[in-house]
Enzyme design. Structure first.
Site, PDB file in Angstrom:
ATOM      1  N   TYR A  65       0.878  -1.181   0.000  1.00  0.00           N
ATOM      2  CA  TYR A  65       0.000   0.000   0.000  1.00  0.00           C
ATOM      3  C   TYR A  65       0.912   1.225   0.000  1.00  0.00           C
ATOM      4  O   TYR A  65       1.636   1.481   0.961  1.00  0.00           O
ATOM      5  CB  TYR A  65      -0.893   0.038   1.244  1.00  0.00           C
ATOM      6  N   PHE A 215     -13.171  -5.184   1.975  1.00  0.00           N
ATOM      7  CA  PHE A 215     -14.304  -4.441   1.411  1.00  0.00           C
ATOM      8  C   PHE A 215     -15.577  -4.627   2.249  1.00  0.00           C
ATOM      9  O   PHE A 215     -16.675  -4.850   1.710  1.00  0.00           O
ATOM     10  CB  PHE A 215     -14.588  -4.843  -0.046  1.00  0.00           C
ATOM     11  N   PRO A 216     -15.479  -4.536   3.592  1.00  0.00           N
ATOM     12  CA  PRO A 216     -16.687  -4.734   4.416  1.00  0.00           C
ATOM     13  C   PRO A 216     -17.761  -3.687   4.144  1.00  0.00           C
ATOM     14  O   PRO A 216     -18.945  -3.933   4.384  1.00  0.00           O
ATOM     15  CB  PRO A 216     -16.149  -4.601   5.845  1.00  0.00           C
ATOM     16  N   LEU A 217     -17.318  -2.519   3.636  1.00  0.00           N
ATOM     17  CA  LEU A 217     -18.286  -1.453   3.306  1.00  0.00           C
ATOM     18  C   LEU A 217     -18.479  -1.345   1.796  1.00  0.00           C
ATOM     19  O   LEU A 217     -19.069  -0.385   1.311  1.00  0.00           O
ATOM     20  CB  LEU A 217     -17.784  -0.107   3.859  1.00  0.00           C
ATOM     21  N   GLY A 218     -17.942  -2.298   1.054  1.00  0.00           N
ATOM     22  CA  GLY A 218     -18.069  -2.252  -0.398  1.00  0.00           C
ATOM     23  C   GLY A 218     -16.800  -1.815  -1.087  1.00  0.00           C
ATOM     24  O   GLY A 218     -16.721  -1.828  -2.310  1.00  0.00           O
ATOM     25  N   GLY A 219     -15.796  -1.371  -0.324  1.00  0.00           N
ATOM     26  CA  GLY A 219     -14.496  -1.026  -0.905  1.00  0.00           C
ATOM     27  C   GLY A 219     -14.505   0.299  -1.621  1.00  0.00           C
ATOM     28  O   GLY A 219     -15.049   1.289  -1.128  1.00  0.00           O
ATOM     29  N   PHE A 220     -13.912   0.313  -2.824  1.00  0.00           N
ATOM     30  CA  PHE A 220     -13.734   1.583  -3.545  1.00  0.00           C
ATOM     31  C   PHE A 220     -15.083   2.204  -3.931  1.00  0.00           C
ATOM     32  O   PHE A 220     -15.172   3.401  -4.181  1.00  0.00           O
ATOM     33  CB  PHE A 220     -12.856   1.361  -4.784  1.00  0.00           C
ATOM     34  N   LEU A 223     -21.067   0.559  -0.320  1.00  0.00           N
ATOM     35  CA  LEU A 223     -22.402  -0.025  -0.506  1.00  0.00           C
ATOM     36  C   LEU A 223     -23.485   1.041  -0.574  1.00  0.00           C
ATOM     37  O   LEU A 223     -23.472   1.991   0.209  1.00  0.00           O
ATOM     38  CB  LEU A 223     -22.730  -0.927   0.687  1.00  0.00           C
TER      39      LEU A 223
HETATM   40  N1  LIG Z   1      -6.653  -8.833   1.270  1.00  0.00           N
HETATM   41  C1  LIG Z   1      -6.985  -8.027   0.301  1.00  0.00           C
HETATM   42  O1  LIG Z   1      -6.849  -8.357  -0.857  1.00  0.00           O
HETATM   43  C2  LIG Z   1      -7.545  -6.684   0.578  1.00  0.00           C
HETATM   44  C3  LIG Z   1      -8.140  -5.929  -0.457  1.00  0.00           C
HETATM   45  C4  LIG Z   1      -8.695  -4.697  -0.136  1.00  0.00           C
HETATM   46  C5  LIG Z   1      -8.638  -4.217   1.151  1.00  0.00           C
HETATM   47  N2  LIG Z   1      -8.027  -4.943   2.143  1.00  0.00           N
HETATM   48  C6  LIG Z   1      -7.994  -4.491   3.540  1.00  0.00           C
HETATM   49  O2  LIG Z   1      -9.327  -4.339   3.958  1.00  0.00           O
HETATM   50  C7  LIG Z   1      -9.521  -3.044   4.504  1.00  0.00           C
HETATM   51  C8  LIG Z   1     -10.947  -2.590   4.246  1.00  0.00           C
HETATM   52  O3  LIG Z   1     -11.173  -2.450   2.867  1.00  0.00           O
HETATM   53  P1  LIG Z   1     -11.284  -1.044   2.146  1.00  0.00           P
HETATM   54  O4  LIG Z   1     -10.702   0.022   3.000  1.00  0.00           O
HETATM   55  O5  LIG Z   1     -10.749  -1.215   0.766  1.00  0.00           O
HETATM   56  O6  LIG Z   1     -12.833  -0.880   1.935  1.00  0.00           O
HETATM   57  P2  LIG Z   1     -14.078  -0.634   2.914  1.00  0.00           P
HETATM   58  O7  LIG Z   1     -13.643  -0.690   4.338  1.00  0.00           O
HETATM   59  O8  LIG Z   1     -15.152  -1.533   2.453  1.00  0.00           O
HETATM   60  O9  LIG Z   1     -14.522   0.831   2.499  1.00  0.00           O
HETATM   61  C9  LIG Z   1     -13.657   1.899   2.498  1.00  0.00           C
HETATM   62  C10 LIG Z   1     -14.373   3.041   1.787  1.00  0.00           C
HETATM   63  O10 LIG Z   1     -15.519   3.404   2.546  1.00  0.00           O
HETATM   64  C11 LIG Z   1     -15.416   4.778   2.959  1.00  0.00           C
HETATM   65  N3  LIG Z   1     -15.895   4.829   4.337  1.00  0.00           N
HETATM   66  C12 LIG Z   1     -15.363   4.259   5.435  1.00  0.00           C
HETATM   67  N4  LIG Z   1     -16.123   4.506   6.524  1.00  0.00           N
HETATM   68  C13 LIG Z   1     -17.172   5.246   6.102  1.00  0.00           C
HETATM   69  C14 LIG Z   1     -18.282   5.810   6.747  1.00  0.00           C
HETATM   70  N5  LIG Z   1     -18.478   5.636   8.061  1.00  0.00           N
HETATM   71  N6  LIG Z   1     -19.167   6.525   6.004  1.00  0.00           N
HETATM   72  C15 LIG Z   1     -18.987   6.691   4.680  1.00  0.00           C
HETATM   73  N7  LIG Z   1     -17.934   6.179   4.006  1.00  0.00           N
HETATM   74  C16 LIG Z   1     -17.025   5.452   4.709  1.00  0.00           C
HETATM   75  C17 LIG Z   1     -13.958   5.136   2.842  1.00  0.00           C
HETATM   76  O11 LIG Z   1     -13.811   6.503   2.530  1.00  0.00           O
HETATM   77  P3  LIG Z   1     -13.222   7.581   3.599  1.00  0.00           P
HETATM   78  O12 LIG Z   1     -11.744   7.407   3.615  1.00  0.00           O
HETATM   79  O13 LIG Z   1     -13.680   8.872   3.049  1.00  0.00           O
HETATM   80  O14 LIG Z   1     -13.856   7.254   4.920  1.00  0.00           O
HETATM   81  C18 LIG Z   1     -13.508   4.266   1.657  1.00  0.00           C
HETATM   82  O15 LIG Z   1     -13.852   4.889   0.438  1.00  0.00           O
HETATM   83  C19 LIG Z   1      -8.477  -2.194   3.793  1.00  0.00           C
HETATM   84  O16 LIG Z   1      -8.232  -0.981   4.468  1.00  0.00           O
HETATM   85  C20 LIG Z   1      -7.310  -3.143   3.752  1.00  0.00           C
HETATM   86  O17 LIG Z   1      -6.602  -3.120   4.979  1.00  0.00           O
HETATM   87  C21 LIG Z   1      -7.505  -6.171   1.871  1.00  0.00           C
END
Ligand SMILES: NC(=O)c1ccc[n+]([C@@H]2O[C@H](COP(=O)([O-])OP(=O)(O)OC[C@H]3O[C@@H](n4cnc5c(N)ncnc54)[C@H](OP(=O)(O)O)[C@@H]3O)[C@@H](O)[C@H]2O)c1
Length: 296
Positions: A65, A215-220, A223
């Protein structure tokens, strides 16, 4: 925050590592496209410090990252690390200058990845390392991972890695890894709308192994669903809080690592542990995946 507000605790099997079920994913701390430094490095440091101050003791990261940037921010914000903080990282990828995501799976690349993580995080050993199968983007693809898991098991015997997990795997790949080493967690793509791993989660729960959805919140693309919004409205919470609370309700072996670059969103996400969902809420939320499956 007290115990209950962070979703209770979970101990990774066969380890002394116990974490709150609501943790933090650090991927959003790098610059746009998970590349380079963030626009506001002080804000990134503030998010990490706020998380740990609120009781978060499980941080998910990777040295690819940024690359390197996210780990360096974690070190700047939190080193020397508080007792009990579990930092989970992953190997298997690299970011060439064109910013793409490429596999890095040779024994030399995996060993170099461990040393990059150790140096950039400022650690002597890594608590948990996930072998991340590059597969097809964010989806899985069958194929042997025995060679790579064997390399990780060797690095574990050297004392550089304490425990091993796997990421973006199929059930067959997980079994293959388990024949080589103990696997303490699986990190795959899963959320309210994307439930391909439902059976796997139940199997892992029976074995006491953590399932950590990425992607617990749907990722990029976070949701969006009218059902999610209407349940949230009824509960006086936000859709993202309901999505996280649903995961906590889904199975006791699910650990959350929602990613955010914002202290306000972090606070909102941590508070999701306080949300109780009724059987009616759960039934409505379960309908989201069914509707989404019909669209695909
Ligand atoms: N093993 C793998 O292949 C893999 C792949 C992807 C990710 N990951 C890990 O999984 C973690 C979680 O995934 P992720 O960060 O990609 O996706 P996520 O947690 O599903 O969602 C992150 C997105 O949601 C937004 N968000 C977060 N909290 C929010 C809220 N309360 N209200 C509105 N928007 C919100 C964030 O924007 P803001 O910054 O504006 O809050 C960001 O755009 C990553 O940080 C990483 O450590 C692992």
């Amino acid at each position: 925050m007290n115990e209950a507000t962070l979703g209770g605790r979970f101990t990774f099997p066969g380890t002394s590592l116990t974490v709150h079920r609501i943790g933090y994913g650090a991927m959003q701390l790098a610059g746009p496209g998970v590349w380079g430094p963030p626009e506001d490095p002080a804000a990134a440091v503030a998010v990490l410090r706020e998380a740990v101050a609120a009781g978060v003791n499980h941080i998910d990261t990777s040295d690819y990252y940024g690359p390197h940037v996210t780990n360096q921010i974690i070190r700047e914000a939190l080193h020397p690390y508080p007792q009990g903080l579990v930092i989970v990282t992953k190997l298997g990828g690299r970011r060439p200058p064109d910013k793409s995501w490429q596999p890095a799976i040779s024994p030399e690349e995996l060993a170099a990845g461990v040393h990059d993580n150790l140096r950039n995080l400022g650690l002597d050993a890594l608590d948990i390392v996930n072998y991340r199968v590059m597969g097809s983007g964010h989806g899985t693809a069958e194929g042997s991972i025995a060679e790579q898991v064997t390399v990780l098991a060797g690095l574990r015997r050297e004392g550089l890695i304490r425990h091993i997990g796997v990421s973006n795997v199929t059930a067959a790949q997980l079994s293959e890894a388990q024949a080589i080493t103990d696997v303490v967690c699986v990190q795959n793509n899963y959320n309210l709308a994307h439930r391909h791993d439902d059976a796997l989660i139940d199997d892992l729960n029976r074995a006491g192994i953590a399932y950590v959805p990425f992607f617990p919140l749907g990722g990029f693309t976070p949701l969006q669903s009218s059902t999610l919004s209407s349940v949230a409205g009824r509960l006086g919470s936000t859709p993202m809080q309901v999505a996280l609370a649903w995961l906590l309700h889904r199975s006791p072996n699910i650990l959350l690592i929602p990613g955010t670059s914002s202290v306000a969103h972090l606070r909102e996400n941590l508070a999701a542990g306080q949300l109780a969902l009724s059987p009616q809420d759960l039934a409505e939320l379960d309908g989201i995946a069914a509707a989404s499956a019909l669209q695909h």
